[in-house]
Design a protein around this motif. Structure first.
Motif, PDB file in Angstrom:
ATOM      1  N   GLN A  30      48.440  57.366  61.632  1.00  0.00           N
ATOM      2  CA  GLN A  30      48.073  58.517  60.807  1.00  0.00           C
ATOM      3  C   GLN A  30      48.299  58.228  59.330  1.00  0.00           C
ATOM      4  OE1 GLN A  30      49.931  62.164  62.037  1.00  0.00           O
ATOM      5  NE2 GLN A  30      49.024  63.374  60.399  1.00  0.00           N
ATOM      6  N   ASP A  31      49.455  57.659  59.012  1.00  0.00           N
ATOM      7  CA  ASP A  31      49.734  57.308  57.619  1.00  0.00           C
ATOM      8  C   ASP A  31      48.781  56.219  57.134  1.00  0.00           C
ATOM      9  OD1 ASP A  31      51.753  59.133  57.489  1.00  0.00           O
ATOM     10  OD2 ASP A  31      53.378  57.691  57.780  1.00  0.00           O
ATOM     11  N   PHE A  32      48.505  55.254  57.998  1.00  0.00           N
ATOM     12  CA  PHE A  32      47.576  54.173  57.642  1.00  0.00           C
ATOM     13  C   PHE A  32      46.191  54.739  57.348  1.00  0.00           C
ATOM     14  CE2 PHE A  32      44.420  50.964  58.851  1.00  0.00           C
ATOM     15  CZ  PHE A  32      44.829  49.889  58.080  1.00  0.00           C
ATOM     16  N   ALA A  33      45.721  55.682  58.197  1.00  0.00           N
ATOM     17  CA  ALA A  33      44.401  56.284  57.991  1.00  0.00           C
ATOM     18  C   ALA A  33      44.345  57.046  56.678  1.00  0.00           C
ATOM     19  CB  ALA A  33      44.066  57.199  59.157  1.00  0.00           C
ATOM     20  N   ALA A  34      45.448  57.698  56.305  1.00  0.00           N
ATOM     21  CA  ALA A  34      45.474  58.452  55.049  1.00  0.00           C
ATOM     22  C   ALA A  34      45.311  57.537  53.836  1.00  0.00           C
ATOM     23  CB  ALA A  34      46.775  59.243  54.942  1.00  0.00           C
ATOM     24  N   MET A  35      45.814  56.321  53.908  1.00  0.00           N
ATOM     25  CA  MET A  35      45.713  55.398  52.780  1.00  0.00           C
ATOM     26  C   MET A  35      44.335  54.753  52.675  1.00  0.00           C
ATOM     27  SD  MET A  35      48.449  55.602  51.084  1.00  0.00           S
ATOM     28  CE  MET A  35      48.190  54.222  49.971  1.00  0.00           C
ATOM     29  N   SER A  40      41.142  50.680  46.738  1.00  0.00           N
ATOM     30  CA  SER A  40      41.982  49.514  46.447  1.00  0.00           C
ATOM     31  C   SER A  40      42.864  49.128  47.632  1.00  0.00           C
ATOM     32  CB  SER A  40      42.861  49.796  45.218  1.00  0.00           C
ATOM     33  OG  SER A  40      43.713  50.895  45.456  1.00  0.00           O
ATOM     34  N   PHE A  41      42.917  49.992  48.654  1.00  0.00           N
ATOM     35  CA  PHE A  41      43.653  49.657  49.874  1.00  0.00           C
ATOM     36  C   PHE A  41      42.660  49.013  50.838  1.00  0.00           C
ATOM     37  CE2 PHE A  41      45.478  50.623  54.065  1.00  0.00           C
ATOM     38  CZ  PHE A  41      46.780  50.171  53.890  1.00  0.00           C
ATOM     39  N   SER A  42      42.758  47.709  50.999  1.00  0.00           N
ATOM     40  CA  SER A  42      41.667  46.951  51.621  1.00  0.00           C
ATOM     41  C   SER A  42      41.776  46.800  53.139  1.00  0.00           C
ATOM     42  CB  SER A  42      41.595  45.554  50.991  1.00  0.00           C
ATOM     43  OG  SER A  42      42.837  44.878  51.123  1.00  0.00           O
ATOM     44  N   THR A  44      41.714  47.685  57.124  1.00  0.00           N
ATOM     45  CA  THR A  44      40.901  48.577  57.950  1.00  0.00           C
ATOM     46  C   THR A  44      41.460  48.731  59.362  1.00  0.00           C
ATOM     47  OG1 THR A  44      39.481  46.725  58.628  1.00  0.00           O
ATOM     48  CG2 THR A  44      38.794  48.008  56.693  1.00  0.00           C
ATOM     49  N   ASP A  45      42.422  47.902  59.732  1.00  0.00           N
ATOM     50  CA  ASP A  45      42.955  47.916  61.092  1.00  0.00           C
ATOM     51  C   ASP A  45      44.487  47.936  61.034  1.00  0.00           C
ATOM     52  OD1 ASP A  45      42.516  47.399  64.120  1.00  0.00           O
ATOM     53  OD2 ASP A  45      43.943  45.833  63.506  1.00  0.00           O
ATOM     54  N   HIS A  46      45.104  48.937  61.642  1.00  0.00           N
ATOM     55  CA  HIS A  46      46.553  49.081  61.540  1.00  0.00           C
ATOM     56  C   HIS A  46      47.322  47.941  62.212  1.00  0.00           C
ATOM     57  CE1 HIS A  46      50.517  51.254  62.340  1.00  0.00           C
ATOM     58  NE2 HIS A  46      50.440  51.136  61.022  1.00  0.00           N
ATOM     59  N   PRO A  47      46.975  47.537  63.440  1.00  0.00           N
ATOM     60  CA  PRO A  47      47.695  46.403  64.030  1.00  0.00           C
ATOM     61  C   PRO A  47      47.601  45.133  63.182  1.00  0.00           C
ATOM     62  CG  PRO A  47      46.496  47.571  65.733  1.00  0.00           C
ATOM     63  CD  PRO A  47      46.051  48.152  64.419  1.00  0.00           C
ATOM     64  N   ASP A  48      46.418  44.864  62.613  1.00  0.00           N
ATOM     65  CA  ASP A  48      46.287  43.691  61.755  1.00  0.00           C
ATOM     66  C   ASP A  48      47.129  43.850  60.488  1.00  0.00           C
ATOM     67  OD1 ASP A  48      44.982  41.144  60.909  1.00  0.00           O
ATOM     68  OD2 ASP A  48      44.175  42.431  59.323  1.00  0.00           O
ATOM     69  N   TYR A  49      47.166  45.076  59.957  1.00  0.00           N
ATOM     70  CA  TYR A  49      48.009  45.365  58.784  1.00  0.00           C
ATOM     71  C   TYR A  49      49.472  45.051  59.089  1.00  0.00           C
ATOM     72  CZ  TYR A  49      50.983  48.461  55.951  1.00  0.00           C
ATOM     73  OH  TYR A  49      51.997  48.997  55.185  1.00  0.00           O
ATOM     74  N   LEU A  50      49.961  45.502  60.244  1.00  0.00           N
ATOM     75  CA  LEU A  50      51.351  45.247  60.616  1.00  0.00           C
ATOM     76  C   LEU A  50      51.602  43.746  60.780  1.00  0.00           C
ATOM     77  CD1 LEU A  50      51.984  48.098  63.214  1.00  0.00           C
ATOM     78  CD2 LEU A  50      52.749  48.006  60.835  1.00  0.00           C
ATOM     79  N   HIS A  51      50.630  43.046  61.340  1.00  0.00           N
ATOM     80  CA  HIS A  51      50.756  41.597  61.501  1.00  0.00           C
ATOM     81  C   HIS A  51      50.867  40.908  60.141  1.00  0.00           C
ATOM     82  CE1 HIS A  51      50.196  37.561  63.072  1.00  0.00           C
ATOM     83  NE2 HIS A  51      49.152  37.397  62.272  1.00  0.00           N
ATOM     84  N   GLN A  52      50.051  41.347  59.187  1.00  0.00           N
ATOM     85  CA  GLN A  52      50.079  40.752  57.849  1.00  0.00           C
ATOM     86  C   GLN A  52      51.378  41.089  57.125  1.00  0.00           C
ATOM     87  OE1 GLN A  52      47.959  38.553  56.838  1.00  0.00           O
ATOM     88  NE2 GLN A  52      46.632  38.805  58.641  1.00  0.00           N
ATOM     89  N   VAL A  53      51.880  42.310  57.321  1.00  0.00           N
ATOM     90  CA  VAL A  53      53.162  42.692  56.712  1.00  0.00           C
ATOM     91  C   VAL A  53      54.282  41.809  57.247  1.00  0.00           C
ATOM     92  CG1 VAL A  53      54.931  44.492  56.627  1.00  0.00           C
ATOM     93  CG2 VAL A  53      52.548  45.071  56.185  1.00  0.00           C
ATOM     94  N   GLU A  54      54.266  41.570  58.557  1.00  0.00           N
ATOM     95  CA  GLU A  54      55.318  40.738  59.145  1.00  0.00           C
ATOM     96  C   GLU A  54      55.259  39.315  58.589  1.00  0.00           C
ATOM     97  OE1 GLU A  54      57.653  40.780  63.324  1.00  0.00           O
ATOM     98  OE2 GLU A  54      55.490  41.155  63.371  1.00  0.00           O
ATOM     99  N   ARG A  55      54.058  38.783  58.419  1.00  0.00           N
ATOM    100  CA  ARG A  55      53.920  37.448  57.830  1.00  0.00           C
ATOM    101  C   ARG A  55      54.438  37.444  56.384  1.00  0.00           C
ATOM    102  NH1 ARG A  55      48.176  34.704  58.661  1.00  0.00           N
ATOM    103  NH2 ARG A  55      49.365  33.079  57.559  1.00  0.00           N
ATOM    104  N   THR A  92      49.166  48.876  41.577  1.00  0.00           N
ATOM    105  CA  THR A  92      50.303  49.027  40.675  1.00  0.00           C
ATOM    106  C   THR A  92      51.045  50.326  40.951  1.00  0.00           C
ATOM    107  OG1 THR A  92      49.177  47.750  38.954  1.00  0.00           O
ATOM    108  CG2 THR A  92      51.011  49.156  38.263  1.00  0.00           C
ATOM    109  N   SER A  93      50.300  51.399  41.196  1.00  0.00           N
ATOM    110  CA  SER A  93      50.926  52.688  41.503  1.00  0.00           C
ATOM    111  C   SER A  93      51.680  52.622  42.827  1.00  0.00           C
ATOM    112  CB  SER A  93      49.866  53.789  41.559  1.00  0.00           C
ATOM    113  OG  SER A  93      49.210  53.918  40.316  1.00  0.00           O
ATOM    114  N   ARG A  94      51.094  51.947  43.809  1.00  0.00           N
ATOM    115  CA  ARG A  94      51.777  51.805  45.093  1.00  0.00           C
ATOM    116  C   ARG A  94      53.070  51.009  44.932  1.00  0.00           C
ATOM    117  NH1 ARG A  94      46.352  51.269  46.805  1.00  0.00           N
ATOM    118  NH2 ARG A  94      46.432  48.984  46.891  1.00  0.00           N
ATOM    119  N   SER A  95      53.017  49.983  44.088  1.00  0.00           N
ATOM    120  CA  SER A  95      54.202  49.164  43.842  1.00  0.00           C
ATOM    121  C   SER A  95      55.301  49.980  43.166  1.00  0.00           C
ATOM    122  CB  SER A  95      53.820  47.953  42.986  1.00  0.00           C
ATOM    123  OG  SER A  95      54.953  47.180  42.682  1.00  0.00           O
TER     124      SER A  95
END
Length: 298
Positions: A30-35, A40-42, A44-55, A92-95
């Motif tokens: 839900q939070d991912f969909a809101a963003m 600028s938030f590129s 599109t897929d939450h599981p892939d986003y989590l995978h990239q965050v972990e990396r 920048t705002s997100r940071s």
């Protein structure tokens, strides 16, 4: 020249290891969909986003001395941008927002643990932080007693701290798990405290957890509303013991053994009886006493 360039690169890497890193994490779909409404938030897929965050976390942990993760709340982020005049559709705002929420303290240090271990801890800490902030705001907003002029919130906190210390001292040796539940105007406040007490050693507890527990209990004391505390004590080679107290006019009143049994062995939704938990004894709460000179305020 080559040696000078290599030395400069080495110094920059050394400096980078001294700079902490913070990552704002969108924990659910839900939070991912809101963003995703922001161009600028590129992702599109939450599981892939989590995978990239972990990396990213693994990479940062090798480059930085300290890496933390904070809970990114899209609704709060939008409010933050409105208040500060920042463009929400900007990395920048997100940071900047991530740095602000990390400064509030609801973060988890990344030490290589998987995200499915890190996320529950992060959510728990964020809930605790929000509960403490809400409870503190309630106490601050009550004001002074019309009769004696005393700060009601401060007096309630002092009484709560006294009763908590009395409870811990009287509970004796063992591993204690305390839960305080207080209904407030907008939400149910819940605080949890873990305490370990040795036979001949003082109690060991997290000071932040203790302050949060006392603050939530103080709300119930100050408002003189319903609420209560339950205590589960575990000791080696003996059954766990469950005890309970209810708030009445700002004081914790011990429950009888039957009341404790009924509270634990009754379905809260249906009222139907539940089977007692194996290996558990239901005991009456003990008297905590009342701190002198702190009568309930009206």
């Amino acid at each position: 020249m080559a040696n000078t360039k290599n030395q400069q690169q080495s110094m920059r890497r050394a400096l980078r290891r001294d700079v902490p890193a913070t990552v704002g994490l969108l924990v659910d779909e839900q939070d991912f969909a809101a963003m995703r409404r922001y161009r600028s938030f590129s992702f599109t897929d939450h599981p892939d986003y989590l995978h990239q965050v972990e990396r990213l976390l693994r990479t940062l942990s090798t480059q930085s001395g300290h890496t933390t993760v904070a809970l990114f709340d899209p609704e709060d982020f939008a409010h933050y941008c409105t208040e500060t005049g920042l463009d929400p559709d900007s990395s920048t705002s997100r940071s900047r927002y991530t740095a602000e929420i990390a400064a509030a303290g609801a973060t988890v240090a990344y030490t290589g643990q998987p995200l499915d271990h890190l996320v529950p801890v992060l959510i728990s800490r964020s809930v605790r932080q929000a509960t403490w902030e809400y409870a503190t705001a309630v106490l601050s907003g009550i004001g002074n007693c019309a009769d004696c002029g005393e700060d009601i919130g401060r007096a309630a906190f002092d009484r709560a701290a006294h009763q908590l210390l009395s409870l811990i001292d009287t509970a004796g040796p063992g591993t204690h798990h305390l839960v305080c539940s207080i209904p407030a105007a907008d939400e149910q406040l819940l605080a949890v405290l873990h305490v370990t007490t040795g036979k001949d050693t003082p109690a060991v507890l997290d000071s932040s957890e203790g302050a949060e527990f006392a603050t939530v209990l103080a709300v119930g004391i100050a408002l003189e509303g319903p609420g209560g505390v339950v205590l589960r004590t575990s000791t080696q080679d003996t059954p766990d013991q469950l005890r309970g107290w209810r708030l009445h006019r700002g004081s914790l009143i011990p429950l009888t053994e039957g009341e404790v049994f009924s509270a634990y062995c009754t379905d809260a939704d249906t009222g139907e009886p539940l089977s007692p938990e194996p290996g558990v004894e239901y005991r009456a709460g003990f008297d905590l006493g009342d701190p002198p000179g702190t009568p309930p305020h009206h």
